[in-house]
Design a protein around this motif. Structure first.
Motif, PDB file in Angstrom:
ATOM      1  N   VAL A 112      -3.212  -3.542   0.809  1.00 57.38           N
ATOM      2  CA  VAL A 112      -2.323  -4.689   1.023  1.00 57.38           C
ATOM      3  C   VAL A 112      -0.933  -4.204   1.444  1.00 57.38           C
ATOM      4  N   PHE A 113      -0.467  -3.159   0.789  1.00 57.06           N
ATOM      5  CA  PHE A 113       0.848  -2.600   1.094  1.00 57.06           C
ATOM      6  C   PHE A 113       0.921  -2.174   2.555  1.00 57.06           C
ATOM      7  N   ASN A 114      -0.104  -1.487   3.025  1.00 52.24           N
ATOM      8  CA  ASN A 114      -0.099  -1.005   4.408  1.00 52.24           C
ATOM      9  C   ASN A 114      -0.251  -2.120   5.430  1.00 52.24           C
ATOM     10  N   ARG A 115      -0.972  -3.168   5.073  1.00 52.35           N
ATOM     11  CA  ARG A 115      -1.152  -4.283   6.005  1.00 52.35           C
ATOM     12  C   ARG A 115       0.029  -5.242   5.998  1.00 52.35           C
ATOM     13  N   ASN A 116       0.516  -5.606   4.803  1.00 52.26           N
ATOM     14  CA  ASN A 116       1.496  -6.673   4.693  1.00 52.26           C
ATOM     15  C   ASN A 116       2.932  -6.195   4.553  1.00 52.26           C
ATOM     16  N   GLU A 117       3.112  -5.026   4.001  1.00 48.87           N
ATOM     17  CA  GLU A 117       4.458  -4.475   3.858  1.00 48.87           C
ATOM     18  C   GLU A 117       4.753  -3.651   5.110  1.00 48.87           C
ATOM     19  N   ASP A 118       5.617  -2.707   4.979  1.00 43.70           N
ATOM     20  CA  ASP A 118       5.997  -1.853   6.094  1.00 43.70           C
ATOM     21  C   ASP A 118       5.017  -0.695   6.223  1.00 43.70           C
ATOM     22  N   PRO A 119       4.186  -0.658   7.271  1.00 44.50           N
ATOM     23  CA  PRO A 119       3.207   0.424   7.414  1.00 44.50           C
ATOM     24  C   PRO A 119       3.847   1.800   7.630  1.00 44.50           C
ATOM     25  N   THR A 120       5.125   1.846   7.999  1.00 46.81           N
ATOM     26  CA  THR A 120       5.765   3.148   8.177  1.00 46.81           C
ATOM     27  C   THR A 120       6.005   3.838   6.836  1.00 46.81           C
ATOM     28  N   LEU A 121       5.918   3.088   5.734  1.00 48.53           N
ATOM     29  CA  LEU A 121       6.109   3.710   4.428  1.00 48.53           C
ATOM     30  C   LEU A 121       5.007   4.717   4.128  1.00 48.53           C
ATOM     31  N   ALA A 122       3.793   4.400   4.531  1.00 53.42           N
ATOM     32  CA  ALA A 122       2.696   5.356   4.332  1.00 53.42           C
ATOM     33  C   ALA A 122       2.967   6.627   5.126  1.00 53.42           C
ATOM     34  N   ALA A 123       3.487   6.480   6.328  1.00 54.87           N
ATOM     35  CA  ALA A 123       3.822   7.655   7.136  1.00 54.87           C
ATOM     36  C   ALA A 123       4.927   8.463   6.460  1.00 54.87           C
ATOM     37  N   PHE A 124       5.868   7.785   5.839  1.00 56.38           N
ATOM     38  CA  PHE A 124       6.933   8.494   5.135  1.00 56.38           C
ATOM     39  C   PHE A 124       6.371   9.284   3.961  1.00 56.38           C
ATOM     40  N   VAL A 125       5.511   8.651   3.169  1.00 51.39           N
ATOM     41  CA  VAL A 125       4.931   9.306   1.999  1.00 51.39           C
ATOM     42  C   VAL A 125       4.152  10.552   2.426  1.00 51.39           C
ATOM     43  N   VAL A 126       3.347  10.416   3.467  1.00 46.33           N
ATOM     44  CA  VAL A 126       2.556  11.549   3.945  1.00 46.33           C
ATOM     45  C   VAL A 126       3.461  12.625   4.543  1.00 46.33           C
ATOM     46  N   GLY A 127       4.453  12.215   5.302  1.00 46.43           N
ATOM     47  CA  GLY A 127       5.339  13.177   5.963  1.00 46.43           C
ATOM     48  C   GLY A 127       6.267  13.913   5.024  1.00 46.43           C
ATOM     49  N   ALA A 128       6.560  13.333   3.861  1.00 42.56           N
ATOM     50  CA  ALA A 128       7.505  13.955   2.925  1.00 42.56           C
ATOM     51  C   ALA A 128       7.035  15.335   2.471  1.00 42.56           C
ATOM     52  N   ALA A 129       5.745  15.499   2.289  1.00 37.60           N
ATOM     53  CA  ALA A 129       5.231  16.805   1.848  1.00 37.60           C
ATOM     54  C   ALA A 129       5.528  17.881   2.883  1.00 37.60           C
ATOM     55  N   GLY A 130       5.310  17.579   4.144  1.00 43.48           N
ATOM     56  CA  GLY A 130       5.594  18.545   5.203  1.00 43.48           C
ATOM     57  C   GLY A 130       7.077  18.823   5.359  1.00 43.48           C
ATOM     58  N   GLU A 131       7.883  17.778   5.224  1.00 41.36           N
ATOM     59  CA  GLU A 131       9.328  17.951   5.363  1.00 41.36           C
ATOM     60  C   GLU A 131       9.882  18.872   4.282  1.00 41.36           C
ATOM     61  N   THR A 132       9.348  18.755   3.068  1.00 43.80           N
ATOM     62  CA  THR A 132       9.839  19.622   1.997  1.00 43.80           C
ATOM     63  C   THR A 132       9.438  21.070   2.222  1.00 43.80           C
TER      64      THR A 132
END
Length: 169
Positions: free
Chosen positions: A88-108
């Protein structure tokens, strides 16, 4: 506070789509409709801004998880509730948040200053997740990624190795 919220939203979107390196403070400022100086009045550095976005994103995610597991008494029910919340979060909220969560590991991994800033938040997030995953009721009979208890998987593999044939998936 309104300006800070707009900056966090713009930064989350740009960090998600472009990454930490490519998202500039001037782009974030333009997206938020503020000046670069306004950003620096709230956040001393780009890394601090990233850390604030990280914290805001995880607060939203864990809030959604809390709502999803509140009505479930079993770990399995909580797990399904969390998966539904993610969907629901990915469909109805901001789908870029999932990209942020996934990308944070690589950025660190690429940026030691981010790793140091996010370490306490990541530790808090792990503790928070383990507190939320309360095991209530009887244990499910099938555990593990293959659907079998780990000791049963070992036994299957031992038999396969000694008989020189691999088990079916």
């Amino acid at each position: 506070e309104e300006t800070r919220g707009r900056v966090l939203d713009a930064a989350a979107s740009l960090f998600s789509t472009k990454g930490y390196d490519a998202a500039s403070i001037s782009e974030i400022a333009a997206e938020a409709g503020v000046s670069g100086g306004a950003i620096y009045s709230h956040f001393p550095s780009k890394a601090e801004l990233y850390a604030a976005v990280y914290e805001a994103v995880y607060d939203r995610v864990f809030s959604a998880f809390d709502g999803a597991i509140r009505d479930h008494d079993t770990l399995a029910g909580q797990f399904v509730g969390v998966l539904d919340a993610i969907s629901v979060f990915n469909r109805n909220e901001d789908p870029t948040l999932a990209a942020f969560v996934v990308g944070a590991a690589g950025e660190t991994q690429r940026h030691p200053e981010l790793k140091d800033l996010l370490k306490p938040m990541r530790r808090r997030a792990r503790r928070s997740l383990s507190r939320r995953a309360r095991w209530r009721g009887p244990a499910p009979c099938r555990l593990g990624p293959s659907g079998a208890h780990p000791s049963h998987r070992r036994t299957r593999w031992r038999r396969a190795v000694t008989s020189r044939r691999l088990p079916r998936p």
